[in-house]
Scaffold this active site. Sequence first.
Site, mmCIF file in Angstrom:
data_model
loop_
_atom_site.group_PDB
_atom_site.id
_atom_site.type_symbol
_atom_site.label_atom_id
_atom_site.label_comp_id
_atom_site.label_asym_id
_atom_site.label_seq_id
_atom_site.Cartn_x
_atom_site.Cartn_y
_atom_site.Cartn_z
ATOM 1 N N ASP A 136 6.980 1.091 2.779
ATOM 2 C CA ASP A 136 6.150 0.227 1.941
ATOM 3 C C ASP A 136 6.204 -1.188 2.502
ATOM 4 O O ASP A 136 7.091 -1.514 3.302
ATOM 5 C CB ASP A 136 6.657 0.229 0.490
ATOM 6 N N TYR A 172 -14.108 1.468 -2.350
ATOM 7 C CA TYR A 172 -12.968 2.324 -2.681
ATOM 8 C C TYR A 172 -13.372 3.794 -2.650
ATOM 9 O O TYR A 172 -12.678 4.631 -2.063
ATOM 10 C CB TYR A 172 -12.438 1.943 -4.063
ATOM 11 N N THR A 231 0.154 3.607 -13.417
ATOM 12 C CA THR A 231 0.725 2.878 -12.286
ATOM 13 C C THR A 231 0.247 1.433 -12.347
ATOM 14 O O THR A 231 -0.736 1.114 -13.030
ATOM 15 C CB THR A 231 0.290 3.484 -10.941
#
Length: 251
Positions: A37, A155, A190
């Site tokens: 990450d 997206y 999330t």
Amino acid sequence: MSDLQGKVAIVTGGAAGIGRATARLFAQAGARVVVADRAEAAAQAVVAEIEQAGGEALFQRVDVSREEDCAAMVEAAVARFGRLDIAFNNAGIPGRVARTEDQGLAHWHRIIDVNLTGVFHCMVHELRAMKAHGGAIVNTASVAGVRGAPYSSAYAASKHGVIGLTRSAAREYGRYGIRINAICPGVVKTAMADELAAASLPGSSDALLAASILRRPGEPEEAAELVLWLCSDKASFVAGANYMVDGGLTA
């Protein structure tokens, strides 16, 4: 629990959300995990959680839009653990909520660079590491990869691309014993989903949930369980597929 004992896994976007939940599940199933990450502190916290529970994990900083980072990630996994068996290419960023004409070219390139080219960069190096002995790769697409997403065209295009890339590579690498699949999350609890909801038109998130069968958001662990299964021998006859984990939104 699926048995991943002795396996080595990479999870990109492993610091939070579905990536964090999957890294923890992989470790609980016996895998040694590379938590990759850009967010070092959060990723190191995941590594610490895994180690405190008796597992093995390694942090690797990666910006998936940079091929050199992806190459270094795979090299680090092999150097530390000796091989690579599993990869969950999960890193991604949300798109701007705007009409297509207002998305902007710079935004378009950034979304494609991370969400689609980033998966490609990772797969190039993961596949090379797996060809000699086989493996399993799961890529994160989205419900926006199988249907239109108004005001999120960049997206949606990136996630449609992930599915095409997944299917195409799966047909190439099955002969090497490498299974490649994708998951398509819907609304999952999330930080990225919260960010999208905050930027969306008022009421749009509630409308998505109302349109689903279960009428609730998913938990990261519910998506992670699907990834775990796809990477295990229990899914040994599954390849080139994209699985909905969306509470029935696309049914």
